[in-house]
Scaffold this active site. Structure first.
Site, PDB file in Angstrom:
ATOM      1  N   GLU A 243      -6.498  81.727 -37.922  1.00  0.00           N
ATOM      2  CA  GLU A 243      -6.356  82.780 -38.520  1.00  0.00           C
ATOM      3  C   GLU A 243      -7.343  83.242 -38.511  1.00  0.00           C
ATOM      4  OE1 GLU A 243      -8.183  79.643 -41.319  1.00  0.00           O
ATOM      5  OE2 GLU A 243      -6.494  79.325 -39.693  1.00  0.00           O
TER       6      GLU A 243
ATOM      7  N   SER B 137       2.671  85.602 -40.135  1.00  0.00           N
ATOM      8  CA  SER B 137       2.562  86.790 -41.099  1.00  0.00           C
ATOM      9  C   SER B 137       4.361  87.304 -40.552  1.00  0.00           C
ATOM     10  CB  SER B 137       1.499  87.690 -40.279  1.00  0.00           C
ATOM     11  OG  SER B 137       0.061  86.547 -40.690  1.00  0.00           O
TER      12      SER B 137
ATOM     13  N   ARG C 163      -0.355  79.243 -57.796  1.00  0.00           N
ATOM     14  CA  ARG C 163      -0.755  77.996 -57.377  1.00  0.00           C
ATOM     15  C   ARG C 163      -0.062  77.423 -56.164  1.00  0.00           C
ATOM     16  NH1 ARG C 163       2.794  74.344 -59.929  1.00  0.00           N
ATOM     17  NH2 ARG C 163       4.341  75.179 -61.327  1.00  0.00           N
TER      18      ARG C 163
ATOM     19  N   ASP D  71      -1.880  80.996 -49.297  1.00  0.00           N
ATOM     20  CA  ASP D  71      -2.494  80.420 -48.331  1.00  0.00           C
ATOM     21  C   ASP D  71      -4.091  80.321 -48.416  1.00  0.00           C
ATOM     22  OD1 ASP D  71      -1.587  77.950 -46.719  1.00  0.00           O
ATOM     23  OD2 ASP D  71      -0.609  79.345 -45.445  1.00  0.00           O
TER      24      ASP D  71
ATOM     25  N   ILE E  73       2.749  86.305 -50.423  1.00  0.00           N
ATOM     26  CA  ILE E  73       2.559  85.203 -49.086  1.00  0.00           C
ATOM     27  C   ILE E  73       1.226  85.131 -48.995  1.00  0.00           C
ATOM     28  CG2 ILE E  73       2.464  85.903 -46.895  1.00  0.00           C
ATOM     29  CD1 ILE E  73       4.586  88.519 -47.375  1.00  0.00           C
TER      30      ILE E  73
ATOM     31  N   LYS F 168      -1.263  73.202 -39.647  1.00  0.00           N
ATOM     32  CA  LYS F 168      -1.141  73.173 -40.872  1.00  0.00           C
ATOM     33  C   LYS F 168      -3.049  72.429 -40.816  1.00  0.00           C
ATOM     34  CE  LYS F 168      -0.335  75.644 -43.730  1.00  0.00           C
ATOM     35  NZ  LYS F 168      -1.035  76.309 -43.767  1.00  0.00           N
TER      36      LYS F 168
ATOM     37  N   VAL G 215       5.079  79.292 -52.093  1.00  0.00           N
ATOM     38  CA  VAL G 215       5.328  77.890 -50.660  1.00  0.00           C
ATOM     39  C   VAL G 215       3.847  78.361 -50.240  1.00  0.00           C
ATOM     40  CG1 VAL G 215       6.536  76.961 -48.848  1.00  0.00           C
ATOM     41  CG2 VAL G 215       7.714  77.391 -51.261  1.00  0.00           C
ATOM     42  N   ALA G 216       3.076  76.891 -49.470  1.00  0.00           N
ATOM     43  CA  ALA G 216       1.950  77.534 -49.003  1.00  0.00           C
ATOM     44  C   ALA G 216       2.424  77.108 -47.078  1.00  0.00           C
ATOM     45  CB  ALA G 216       1.035  76.661 -48.868  1.00  0.00           C
TER      46      ALA G 216
ATOM     47  N   TYR H 130      -4.543  76.230 -37.987  1.00  0.00           N
ATOM     48  CA  TYR H 130      -4.953  76.762 -39.085  1.00  0.00           C
ATOM     49  C   TYR H 130      -5.547  76.615 -40.063  1.00  0.00           C
ATOM     50  CZ  TYR H 130      -1.240  80.468 -37.976  1.00  0.00           C
ATOM     51  OH  TYR H 130      -0.489  81.260 -36.968  1.00  0.00           O
TER      52      TYR H 130
ATOM     53  N   HIS I 195      -7.569  77.788 -43.044  1.00  0.00           N
ATOM     54  CA  HIS I 195      -7.662  78.179 -44.543  1.00  0.00           C
ATOM     55  C   HIS I 195      -8.734  77.586 -46.184  1.00  0.00           C
ATOM     56  CE1 HIS I 195      -4.103  81.178 -43.401  1.00  0.00           C
ATOM     57  NE2 HIS I 195      -3.748  79.883 -43.190  1.00  0.00           N
TER      58      HIS I 195
ATOM     59  N   ARG J 282       6.861  72.314 -38.788  1.00  0.00           N
ATOM     60  CA  ARG J 282       6.421  72.783 -37.090  1.00  0.00           C
ATOM     61  C   ARG J 282       6.001  71.915 -36.557  1.00  0.00           C
ATOM     62  NH1 ARG J 282       3.438  77.845 -40.243  1.00  0.00           N
ATOM     63  NH2 ARG J 282       3.530  76.949 -41.174  1.00  0.00           N
TER      64      ARG J 282
END
Length: 372
Positions: free
Chosen positions: A120, A136, A281, A272, A269, A75, A300-301, A96, A98, A15
């Protein structure tokens, strides 16, 4: 303002934080937009499209970080980017983050002495999350698709077709959490003709879900026992739990997984935010699954990173109005004028200004208002 967009370097992340349409809006408002070369290629956006809409292509990521007053990313910064965080004093990072699940990234942002605003945790008065919602929605729909794929024998599962066929029952799909991603996951599962249960602690939300699906989804008030009973009967379990800005609670233990049907699939989901399964993990699109007690875990994060052509447009549509406000007024005036944006501010000049992050990591919390 000089606004920089860098190429994402997190594993399997294609992305990009800004589209050519966004570049045109920003440059049309008098701002300068710097795009790292090939930043949009993974999202099928060539450099020429940015240039045609007023942006400047820059060869080096270091130069983009050093010249920009605000950096837009998708990210959180990873280790190779930490040294760049302090390249421009008083720089704003909008992405994002997290942070509650990453002490390392939080420490790097604190040390950088800049301003970090998290997509977020931008929150409207109705508690909706306008910058988390689009991803989401993507992640929720993908969760069901990935669960269905890995439920098949080549995907590691016990070989069940999620939809079933006439005369053979469909798969049982359990969704824990009835928020945006949970609703999206359930929508996809219902569309694939699965048997669907959705659990949540909020009874009013469950009433809304029941109306939305016209009774086609079984709604269950969430509790330890209810989760256990649902999981033991499940072929696919989708964890879609969100505590805004904080770590997700662990709701599915390894012991419970051991009692589930062999070859069942669990999709988290919430990864993160640390994940809502005990064994969660982070994994990658290149190596997405692992096995625990006979079940397949998909964690998958950056799930929306697998469909960047869709995700980039959806994300940029949501973030651009806030980017324009930050660029027009500067971060201080922008957050004073917009309570939702103020909720997004996680770190300011070495201080953690978002309570759930400070609590999760055992750090000192500094109220944002005291710094404005």
């Amino acid at each position: 303002m000089i606004i920089g967009v860098v190429k994402e370097i997190k594993t399997d992340e294609d992305r990009v934080a800004l589209t050519p349409a966004g570049a045109r809006e920003l440059t049309g408002a008098g701002h300068r937009v710097l795009i790292e070369r090939d930043a949009g290629v993974g999202s099928s956006i060539p450099d020429a499209s940015y240039v045609a809409n007023g942006a400047t292509i820059v060869d080096s990521a270091d130069d983009v970080w050093a010249e920009s007053e605000m950096i837009l990313k998708v990210k959180e910064p990873v280790g190779a980017e930490y040294q760049r965080l302090a390249a421009h004093r008083h720089q704003v990072l909008f992405t994002y983050l997290h942070l509650a699940a990453s002490r390392e990234c939080t420490d790097a942002l604190v040390a950088a002495d800049n301003v970090a605003i998290a997509y977020e945790t931008v929150r409207l008065r109705d508690n909706s999350l306008p910058l988390l919602t689009p991803m989401s929605e993507v992640a929720g729909r993908m969760a069901t698709l990935m669960g269905a794929h890995h439920l098949m024998r080549p995907g590691g599962g016990h070989g069940t077709l999620i939809s079933g066929v006439p005369g053979v029952a469909p798969a049982n799909v359990v969704v824990i959490g009835a928020g945006v991603s949970g609703l999206a996951a359930a929508t996809m599962a219902v569309g694939l003709h699965a048997n669907v249960k959705i659990l949540d602690r909020n009874l009013e939300r469950l009433r809304q879900v029941d109306i939305h699906f016209d009774g086609r989804v079984e709604t269950i008030a969430s509790s330890t026992l209810a989760i256990e009973e649902a999981c033991l009967d499940a072929d696919i379990v989708i964890g879609a739990v969100l505590v805004v800005g904080a770590k997700a609670p662990k709701l599915v233990s390894n012991d419970l997984v051991a009692r589930m049907r062999e070859g069942s699939v669990l999709v988290d989901i919430s990864v993160d935010q640390g994940g809502c399964f005990e064994a969660t993990r982070p994994t990658t699109h290149s190596n997405p699954t692992f096995e625990v007690n006979g079940s397949i875990f998909y964690c998958v994060a950056n799930m929306p990173g697998a469909v960047p052509a869709t995700s980039t447009k959806s994300l940029s549509n949501a973030t651009l109005p806030y980017v324009l406000e930050l660029a027009r007024h500067g971060w201080r005036e922008a957050v004073v004028a917009d309570d939702a944006l103020a909720e997004g501010v996680n770190v300011v000049n070495g201080k953690v200004t978002y309570g759930p992050v400070a609590e999760a990591l055992g750090l000192t919390y500094t109220p944002l208002r005291s710094l404005l």
